[in-house]
Design a protein around this motif. Structure first.
Motif, mmCIF file in Angstrom:
data_model
loop_
_atom_site.group_PDB
_atom_site.id
_atom_site.type_symbol
_atom_site.label_atom_id
_atom_site.label_comp_id
_atom_site.label_asym_id
_atom_site.label_seq_id
_atom_site.Cartn_x
_atom_site.Cartn_y
_atom_site.Cartn_z
ATOM 1 N N PRO A 1 10.729 -65.317 -65.364
ATOM 2 C CA PRO A 1 9.770 -66.437 -65.416
ATOM 3 C C PRO A 1 9.891 -67.381 -64.222
ATOM 4 O O PRO A 1 8.979 -68.188 -63.993
ATOM 5 N N GLU A 2 10.965 -67.286 -63.450
ATOM 6 C CA GLU A 2 11.173 -68.183 -62.311
ATOM 7 C C GLU A 2 10.465 -67.619 -61.078
ATOM 8 O O GLU A 2 11.008 -66.796 -60.344
ATOM 9 N N VAL A 3 9.251 -68.079 -60.850
ATOM 10 C CA VAL A 3 8.461 -67.632 -59.705
ATOM 11 C C VAL A 3 8.924 -68.391 -58.461
ATOM 12 O O VAL A 3 9.138 -69.606 -58.494
ATOM 13 N N ARG A 4 9.083 -67.674 -57.360
ATOM 14 C CA ARG A 4 9.481 -68.306 -56.100
ATOM 15 C C ARG A 4 8.232 -68.806 -55.376
ATOM 16 O O ARG A 4 7.226 -68.086 -55.277
ATOM 17 N N VAL A 5 8.331 -70.049 -54.844
ATOM 18 C CA VAL A 5 7.158 -70.695 -54.237
ATOM 19 C C VAL A 5 7.557 -71.336 -52.909
ATOM 20 O O VAL A 5 8.624 -71.960 -52.789
ATOM 21 N N HIS A 6 6.675 -71.192 -51.930
ATOM 22 C CA HIS A 6 6.895 -71.841 -50.630
ATOM 23 C C HIS A 6 5.536 -72.127 -50.001
ATOM 24 O O HIS A 6 4.640 -71.273 -50.032
ATOM 25 N N GLY A 7 5.369 -73.340 -49.436
ATOM 26 C CA GLY A 7 4.102 -73.656 -48.796
ATOM 27 C C GLY A 7 3.948 -75.122 -48.473
ATOM 28 O O GLY A 7 4.911 -75.911 -48.549
ATOM 29 N N THR A 8 2.734 -75.498 -48.098
ATOM 30 C CA THR A 8 2.456 -76.867 -47.665
ATOM 31 C C THR A 8 1.138 -77.366 -48.254
ATOM 32 O O THR A 8 0.258 -76.575 -48.621
ATOM 33 N N LEU A 9 1.019 -78.691 -48.319
ATOM 34 C CA LEU A 9 -0.227 -79.380 -48.674
ATOM 35 C C LEU A 9 -0.557 -80.360 -47.561
ATOM 36 O O LEU A 9 0.337 -81.052 -47.040
ATOM 37 N N GLY A 10 -1.831 -80.445 -47.220
ATOM 38 C CA GLY A 10 -2.274 -81.409 -46.220
ATOM 39 C C GLY A 10 -3.581 -82.049 -46.638
ATOM 40 O O GLY A 10 -4.312 -81.503 -47.474
ATOM 41 N N TYR A 11 -3.882 -83.200 -46.071
ATOM 42 C CA TYR A 11 -5.103 -83.907 -46.448
ATOM 43 C C TYR A 11 -5.733 -84.549 -45.233
ATOM 44 O O TYR A 11 -5.068 -84.822 -44.221
ATOM 45 N N THR A 12 -7.030 -84.796 -45.336
ATOM 46 C CA THR A 12 -7.771 -85.500 -44.303
ATOM 47 C C THR A 12 -9.004 -86.119 -44.923
ATOM 48 O O THR A 12 -9.485 -85.662 -45.980
ATOM 49 N N GLU A 13 -9.528 -87.155 -44.304
ATOM 50 C CA GLU A 13 -10.772 -87.793 -44.759
ATOM 51 C C GLU A 13 -11.928 -87.155 -44.015
ATOM 52 O O GLU A 13 -12.026 -87.268 -42.794
ATOM 53 N N THR A 14 -12.822 -86.493 -44.733
ATOM 54 C CA THR A 14 -13.956 -85.828 -44.106
ATOM 55 C C THR A 14 -15.180 -86.728 -43.991
ATOM 56 O O THR A 14 -16.063 -86.458 -43.190
ATOM 57 N N SER A 15 -15.252 -87.772 -44.820
ATOM 58 C CA SER A 15 -16.342 -88.741 -44.754
ATOM 59 C C SER A 15 -15.892 -90.003 -45.471
ATOM 60 O O SER A 15 -14.802 -90.040 -46.052
ATOM 61 N N ALA A 16 -16.740 -91.010 -45.432
ATOM 62 C CA ALA A 16 -16.391 -92.261 -46.102
ATOM 63 C C ALA A 16 -16.307 -92.109 -47.611
ATOM 64 O O ALA A 16 -15.732 -92.971 -48.287
ATOM 65 N N VAL B 1 -8.263 -81.749 -49.265
ATOM 66 C CA VAL B 1 -6.874 -81.301 -49.380
ATOM 67 C C VAL B 1 -6.845 -79.794 -49.172
ATOM 68 O O VAL B 1 -7.628 -79.064 -49.787
ATOM 69 N N VAL B 2 -5.944 -79.323 -48.297
ATOM 70 C CA VAL B 2 -5.798 -77.899 -48.006
ATOM 71 C C VAL B 2 -4.398 -77.470 -48.425
ATOM 72 O O VAL B 2 -3.408 -78.128 -48.062
ATOM 73 N N SER B 3 -4.314 -76.391 -49.202
ATOM 74 C CA SER B 3 -3.021 -75.858 -49.637
ATOM 75 C C SER B 3 -2.829 -74.461 -49.073
ATOM 76 O O SER B 3 -3.771 -73.664 -49.017
ATOM 77 N N GLN B 4 -1.593 -74.170 -48.652
ATOM 78 C CA GLN B 4 -1.213 -72.849 -48.155
ATOM 79 C C GLN B 4 0.144 -72.515 -48.769
ATOM 80 O O GLN B 4 1.165 -73.088 -48.368
ATOM 81 N N HIS B 5 0.146 -71.593 -49.746
ATOM 82 C CA HIS B 5 1.371 -71.300 -50.475
ATOM 83 C C HIS B 5 1.529 -69.798 -50.699
ATOM 84 O O HIS B 5 0.527 -69.068 -50.855
ATOM 85 N N THR B 6 2.792 -69.366 -50.713
ATOM 86 C CA THR B 6 3.143 -67.989 -51.033
ATOM 87 C C THR B 6 3.915 -67.983 -52.352
ATOM 88 O O THR B 6 4.902 -68.717 -52.506
ATOM 89 N N PHE B 7 3.447 -67.169 -53.278
ATOM 90 C CA PHE B 7 4.070 -67.045 -54.600
ATOM 91 C C PHE B 7 4.641 -65.625 -54.722
ATOM 92 O O PHE B 7 3.931 -64.635 -54.479
ATOM 93 N N THR B 8 5.893 -65.534 -55.114
ATOM 94 C CA THR B 8 6.543 -64.231 -55.279
ATOM 95 C C THR B 8 6.943 -64.056 -56.728
ATOM 96 O O THR B 8 7.715 -64.858 -57.280
ATOM 97 N N TYR B 9 6.398 -63.003 -57.344
ATOM 98 C CA TYR B 9 6.601 -62.731 -58.773
ATOM 99 C C TYR B 9 7.473 -61.489 -58.934
ATOM 100 O O TYR B 9 7.325 -60.497 -58.188
ATOM 101 N N ALA B 10 8.351 -61.521 -59.917
ATOM 102 C CA ALA B 10 9.099 -60.319 -60.325
ATOM 103 C C ALA B 10 8.390 -59.720 -61.530
ATOM 104 O O ALA B 10 8.278 -60.364 -62.585
ATOM 105 N N LEU B 11 7.896 -58.483 -61.379
ATOM 106 C CA LEU B 11 7.110 -57.836 -62.425
ATOM 107 C C LEU B 11 7.817 -56.561 -62.898
ATOM 108 O O LEU B 11 8.648 -55.983 -62.187
ATOM 109 N N ARG B 12 7.426 -56.124 -64.078
ATOM 110 C CA ARG B 12 7.928 -54.856 -64.626
ATOM 111 C C ARG B 12 6.824 -54.232 -65.471
ATOM 112 O O ARG B 12 5.905 -54.920 -65.923
#
Length: 386
Positions: free
Chosen positions: A256-271, A276-287
């Motif tokens: 159940p412990e999923v490994r996660v790594h990534g970043t979040l960023g934000y910017t104002e596009t208008s008034a 918000v942009v997210s870029q993440h890698t999720f690694t799952y152990a499956l069977r």
């Protein structure tokens, strides 16, 4: 008998009795003569006036020579010398009370507008349909297997954090038109979306989609429901565009412990909008579903997600997000797999039957994005041999 006797015709020249010598009396200045009394402005009400309901005010103003009492025309006595009727006095009080209420309402409205933020009331922009893509990553050989602990140790995800702790927020700072708290609200909502759509075991297994649905802008709910009920590889209605979901008939989580790594960023596009942009890698152990818990036939499955969210002030207030674009790369998968619905990972020891993306018919009715994209899974992205 000796004594002074008044003359028969009274004291001469109006001299008071017992004050011989005549001249001005020293008390004459305090005597009210007739002209002073006539000039008086007040007089006691008559018995009839008291019976007419003015007993609370025992005196009234006298009229002067012009026929008007003092204050005439300014709420004073009427021409007939009587005080205004009680109904008029009550109407004056009612008008004053109404004025006070109007001022209070204006003040309350001003306070309400100020409390909504320094840049005016929220502006709710209609959300547009989300655009999405899913890319299969095909392995070049058999999928490595082992226990979850062994696989994580030998994989690039060994140093990644587990669960929601891997979705970290950057420092929130105010922008030109959004406060620090509003920026933090956008980042927090984006994190909640990632956690619910990528880490919730019930969402991963297909048991529910409600935690994800509650975080979406209402304008996108119809598209979301259509994607899960009738998925299609059309760039608009793929399940993987909204969330991560595995085929429950084939695989389950081995850890159940999923490994996660990534970043979040934000910017104002208008008034009126934050992005918000997210870029993440999720690694799952499956069977496989048929294997025992803790068996050595587990394998790792990697999902790379890039999401772009928009937030207007209404979204920030209601803790919801507008998903603009979604891109997902996942493997090990077979290039021949249907990527519009649930993901069907290749498990330990399995090989891809096809490592080439299916051909696209340029004359077909479906858009070019309808054909599932495919790419090779880099050997370094998988666990190294023991």
């Amino acid at each position: 008998m000796a004594g002074s006797v008044d003359p028969p015709d009274g004291t001469p020249d109006g001299t008071p009795e017992g004050r011989p010598g005549g001249g001005e009396d020293e008390y004459r200045s305090v005597v009210f003569d007739e002209s002073f009394i006539r000039a008086a402005r007040l007089r006691e009400l008559s018995a009839q006036e008291r019976l007419d309901g003015r007993s609370g005010d025992p005196v009234r103003h006298r009229t002067d020579g012009s026929g008007q009492g003092p204050g005439e025309g300014r709420g004073g006595d009427r021409d007939d010398g009587s005080v205004p009727p009680r109904s008029q006095r009550h109407g004056s009080r009612t008008g004053a009370l109404a004025l006070v209420l109007v001022v209070a309402m204006i003040f309350a409205a001003a306070v309400h507008l100020v409390s909504r933020g320094p840049h005016g009331p929220p502006f709710d922009q209609p959300a547009q349909p989300a655009r999405m893509s899913v890319v299969a990553l095909a392995p070049q050989g058999p999928v490595p297997g082992g226990t979850p602990a062994e696989l994580y140790t030998r994989a690039p995800a060994a140093q990644h954090r587990t669960g929601a702790a891997g979705v970290t927020l950057p420092p929130a700072r105010s922008t030109a038109h959004f406060t620090q708290s509003q920026v933090l609200a956008a980042l927090s909502t984006a994190k909640d979306y990632l956690v619910q759509s990528s880490l919730d075991p019930d969402v991963l297994s297909g048991s529910t989609d409600r935690p994800v649905r509650l975080l979406l802008d209402p304008d996108q709910l119809a598209q979301f429901d259509r994607s899960l009920d009738r998925p299609a590889a059309d760039g608009r209605h793929t399940v993987g565009g909204w969330l991560v979901r595995f085929d429950p008939d084939r695989v389950v989580l081995a850890d159940p412990e999923v490994r996660v790594h990534g970043t979040l960023g934000y910017t104002e596009t208008s008034a009126d909008e934050l992005e918000v942009v997210s870029q993440h890698t999720f690694t799952y152990a499956l069977r496989p579903v048929s294997s025992d818990t803790g068996a050595e036939d587990a394998s790792l499955f990697t999902v790379r997600r890039e999401l772009r969210f928009h937030f207007d002030r209404e979204d920030l207030r209601l803790h919801r997000a507008e998903l603009v674009t979604s891109s997902l790369w996942a493997g090990p998968l077979d290039c021949a797999a249907d990527l519009s619905g649930t993901l069907s990972p290749l498990l330990a020891g399995q090989r891809a039957t096809s490592t080439t993306a299916p051909a696209t018919d340029p004359y077909g009715m479906a858009p070019a994005s309808a054909a599932p994209a495919c790419a090779a899974l880099a050997p370094d992205a998988q666990p190294t041999p023991p």
